[in-house]
Scaffold this motif. Structure first.
Motif, short mmCIF file in Angstrom:
data_model
loop_
_atom_site.label_atom_id
_atom_site.label_comp_id
_atom_site.label_asym_id
_atom_site.label_seq_id
_atom_site.Cartn_x
_atom_site.Cartn_y
_atom_site.Cartn_z
N GLY A 1 5.19 -0.96 -7.41
CA GLY A 1 3.95 -1.48 -6.82
C GLY A 1 3.72 -2.94 -7.14
O GLY A 1 3.36 -3.73 -6.27
N LYS A 2 3.92 -3.30 -8.40
CA LYS A 2 3.71 -4.68 -8.82
C LYS A 2 4.69 -5.62 -8.12
O LYS A 2 4.32 -6.70 -7.66
N TYR B 1 9.97 -1.05 5.08
CA TYR B 1 10.11 -2.13 4.09
C TYR B 1 9.74 -1.59 2.71
O TYR B 1 10.40 -1.88 1.71
N ALA B 2 8.68 -0.80 2.66
CA ALA B 2 8.24 -0.21 1.39
C ALA B 2 9.28 0.74 0.82
O ALA B 2 9.49 0.81 -0.39
N LEU B 3 9.96 1.46 1.70
CA LEU B 3 10.93 2.46 1.24
C LEU B 3 12.14 1.85 0.56
O LEU B 3 12.85 2.53 -0.18
N CYS C 1 0.84 -1.20 0.00
CA CYS C 1 0.00 0.00 0.00
C CYS C 1 0.88 1.25 0.00
O CYS C 1 0.64 2.20 -0.77
N PHE C 2 1.90 1.26 0.87
CA PHE C 2 2.81 2.40 0.94
C PHE C 2 3.57 2.57 -0.38
O PHE C 2 3.75 3.68 -0.88
N VAL C 3 4.05 1.45 -0.93
CA VAL C 3 4.83 1.50 -2.17
C VAL C 3 4.00 2.10 -3.30
O VAL C 3 4.46 2.99 -4.03
N ILE C 4 2.77 1.63 -3.45
CA ILE C 4 1.91 2.10 -4.53
C ILE C 4 1.59 3.59 -4.36
O ILE C 4 1.65 4.37 -5.31
#
Length: 293
Positions: free
Chosen positions: A242-243, A163-165, A106-109
């Motif tokens: 995101g993918k 983790y997203a960062l 969610c954060f990445v997207i």
């Protein structure tokens, strides 16, 4: 051909699925959470250094003005992520920590959309929801298996953001021409140094107590850090952030299988449904990738 990038990301998620096993074993050996981070990052650094020395020594070179990227990927995305994730495990169940970690897509997207102009398509958002729902079911939410506390909630969400960062900082580095070897070498180096500065070197006494203990520490660095981050960063070369992040959601599925196989945890219909949802999300993304390639 995007298939190799998809396989790389899924392979990375699969290897990360063994992290709970290595964390639990090191904990039983008397290694702290911060010591576990130091072990996995220091040995991974050694593997990356050896790989670069053999394959492409120019990969050691970085520009000073880009140092912030590697500080971000190393200190924030590896060190702080690891501290928050492993500490979250101390305040709540492993399954609950895994659920909160997988808020990462969610954060990445949301971050990648304005920064890298990645489209917020209905297909991508649907896959994200499927993957997150699958992670929740696999982790046992709603069945009493996932126990969440306030401290655990804060630490878990922080682990998901950090983790997203990693995907975000890695994208900046890739866009500036750095290889996955360079990104991971400096990320692991800075994270390993940071963990040692914070937690000290007590873990060295434990892992050098016997040959099996040392080999297990080497395996920890190889399986939970060197190989998965190399594979994941390689996958980012051919996939949107995101993918890739959604596809890496295979991790809790593997973690569940590890729990059943090694710790004799009881599989449920709910966890089986979660596995199907996560795999459905991956299939959905790959149908989209094929039709637009």
């Amino acid at each position: 051909m995007k298939n190799k990038y998809v396989i790389s990301v899924i392979a990375a998620g699969t290897l990360w699925g063994f992290m709970g096993f290595f964390r639990r074993t090191l904990d039983a050996m008397g290694v702290s959470a911060i010591g576990c981070i130091a072990i996995r990052c220091i040995f991974a650094t050694a593997f990356f250094a050896l790989t670069i020395f053999i394959c492409d020594r120019s990969a050691f070179k970085i520009k000073l003005r880009d140092a912030w990227i590697f500080i971000g990927s190393g200190v924030i995305s590896l060190l702080i992520f690891g501290v928050c994730y492993f500490r979250a495990m101390d305040y709540m169940s492993l399954s609950a920590a895994a659920i909160l970690l997988y808020t990462a897509p969610c954060f990445v997207i949301l971050i990648s959309a304005p920064l890298f102009k990645e489209k917020l398509t209905a297909r991508k958002l649907t896959a994200m929801l499927l993957a997150f729902a699958g992670c929740c079911l696999v982790s046992g939410i709603g069945s009493g298996g996932a126990v969440i506390t306030p401290k655990g909630l804060a630490l878990g969400l922080c682990s998901g953001l950090c983790y997203a960062l990693y995907s975000i900082f890695s994208r900046f580095a890739l866009n500036r021409g750095y290889s996955s070897f360079t990104i991971n070498f400096y990320s692991c180096l800075l994270a390993g140094i940071g963990a040692t500065v914070i937690g000290g070197t007590e873990y060295m006494n434990t892992i050098t107590a016997s040959a099996p203990d040392f080999l297990f520490a080497v395996a920890t660095g190889l399986v939970t850090c060197f190989l998965p981050y190399l594979l994941y960063t390689h996958g980012l070369e051919g996939l949107e952030n995101g993918k890739a992040s959604i596809m890496a959601s295979i991790e809790p599925v593997v973690a569940t299988i590890v729990g059943v196989a090694i710790y004799h945890e009881e599989p449920t219909l709910m966890s089986a449904a979660g596995v199907i949802l996560v795999l459905s999300a991956i299939v959905l993304l790959n149908v989209k990738a094929k039709t637009t390639s």
